[in-house]
Design a protein around this motif. Structure first.
Motif, short mmCIF file in Angstrom:
data_model
loop_
_atom_site.label_atom_id
_atom_site.label_comp_id
_atom_site.label_asym_id
_atom_site.label_seq_id
_atom_site.Cartn_x
_atom_site.Cartn_y
_atom_site.Cartn_z
N GLN A 257 -14.89 42.30 -2.98
CA GLN A 257 -14.06 42.51 -1.94
C GLN A 257 -13.54 41.19 -1.22
OE1 GLN A 257 -13.22 45.50 -1.61
NE2 GLN A 257 -14.44 45.93 -3.10
N ALA B 102 -9.66 39.78 -1.19
CA ALA B 102 -8.59 39.63 -0.15
C ALA B 102 -8.50 38.38 0.41
CB ALA B 102 -9.16 40.65 0.94
N VAL C 190 -12.66 41.03 5.77
CA VAL C 190 -11.78 41.46 4.73
C VAL C 190 -10.86 42.35 5.80
CG1 VAL C 190 -11.37 43.18 3.02
CG2 VAL C 190 -12.97 41.51 2.79
N SER D 109 -6.96 41.85 6.08
CA SER D 109 -6.20 42.52 5.20
C SER D 109 -5.42 43.51 6.42
CB SER D 109 -6.72 43.56 4.45
OG SER D 109 -7.59 42.75 3.50
#
Length: 306
Positions: A94, A97, A276, A280
């Motif tokens: 992850q 990102a 994240v 994001s």
């Protein structure tokens, strides 16, 4: 979002999370580069004959195919083959990102705001905690390759944004045609024809089922459903569901593979997922509705899927 579409988004996240367990099982049957090549071969055929002609320039299909298919998945499968646990891999991936934000700044001039920078710092702190945890319990080489895979994913996200494909499924199916031959060549060179032939001769129902899952379920169904949701709703409504991927990945790895989740790993998960989320979604949440135009980008799958 309608309840049925919320359920669909959660289902896709579950499919992509469990995919890491399926990859771990598949690596018991195939060398990692051969496994990745077979995944893209089955994802491309026969779907490539059903989705119509490519809707973006070939340079984008080839570019994303090489970076996402060959580099990202080659590194991910090899890293897991070297010992990176399935649950930890679903989490560490992850950090793509953060890499996406960095590469978007370098290539597209997208300057991150303070909240995004804070999110990147928090996510990187989570990677540091995960590295400490993995260094005390497993090989760091596999962990490093998974991080490199996340970096390649970030590059492919930027390329995909530049391509701006109008149909995510059409794009991913055509992208899947690109990595097959390069991955097969790398497998023959690095893993050897004897090992590849032995894996193919020993193909059983479990091996075939694994390939079908990572190709058709995570790639064709996963990206098709995700693309449909992105076309119907703003990206800021759909994208947060991707944070469920490591939740399903870590829990399914604990359930089916017996992977333990240490306190340090829980701490890493909280930091990385929280970072994240800030990286994001914060900016999208304050954009005007007319500005929130969804741009299909590859999403966690362990597979493209992601």
């Amino acid at each position: 979002m309608r309840p049925a579409h919320i359920a669909l988004a959660a289902l896709v996240a579950a499919v992509w999370g469990v995919n890491f367990v399926v990859i771990e099982i598949g690596l018991d049957h195939f060398p990692p580069l051969l496994f990745s090549a077979l995944r893209f071969l089955v994802a491309a055929l026969p779907a490539v004959f059903l989705v119509g002609r490519p809707k973006v320039a070939w340079k984008w299909i080839v570019g994303v195919g090489l970076v996402l298919g060959v580099a990202k998945f080659g590194l991910l499968f090899t890293g897991m083959d070297l010992g990176a646990p399935a649950g930890l891999s679903s989490l560490v991936l992850q950090v793509q990102a953060v890499f996406t934000a960095l590469f978007a700044f370098a290539a597209l001039g997208e300057r991150p705001g303070r909240v995004k920078l804070a999110g990147m710092a928090v996510a990187l702190a989570g990677i540091g905690v995960a590295a400490v945890d993995e260094g005390g319990s497993g090989p760091l080489a596999g962990f490093a390759l998974v991080i490199a895979a996340a970096a390649c994913w970030g590059v492919s996200n930027v390329l995909t944004r530049k391509a701006a494909p109008p149909d995510a499924l059409n794009f991913m199916v055509w992208v899947s045609t690109v990595p097959v031959l390069p991955l097969l060549a790398l497998s023959l060179l690095l893993e050897g024809p004897e090992r590849d032939l032995a894996a193919l001769r020993g193909l059983d129902w479990t091996g075939a089922g694994v390939i079908v899952y990572v190709a058709w379920i995570t790639t064709v169904f996963g990206f098709g459903a995700w693309g449909r949701l992105l076309r119907r709703y703003p990206a800021s409504s759909v994208a947060p569901f991707s944070l469920l991927v490591p939740v399903f990945g870590m829990s399914s790895a604990a359930l089916f593979l017996g992977e333990s989740v240490s306190p340090l790993r829980w701490c890493a998960a909280a930091l990385l997922v929280g970072g994240v989320a800030l990286t994001s979604f914060r900016r999208r949440a304050v954009e005007a509705p007319e500005a929130r135009v969804p741009v299909p980008t590859p999403t966690p799958s362990g597979g493209a899927a992601r």
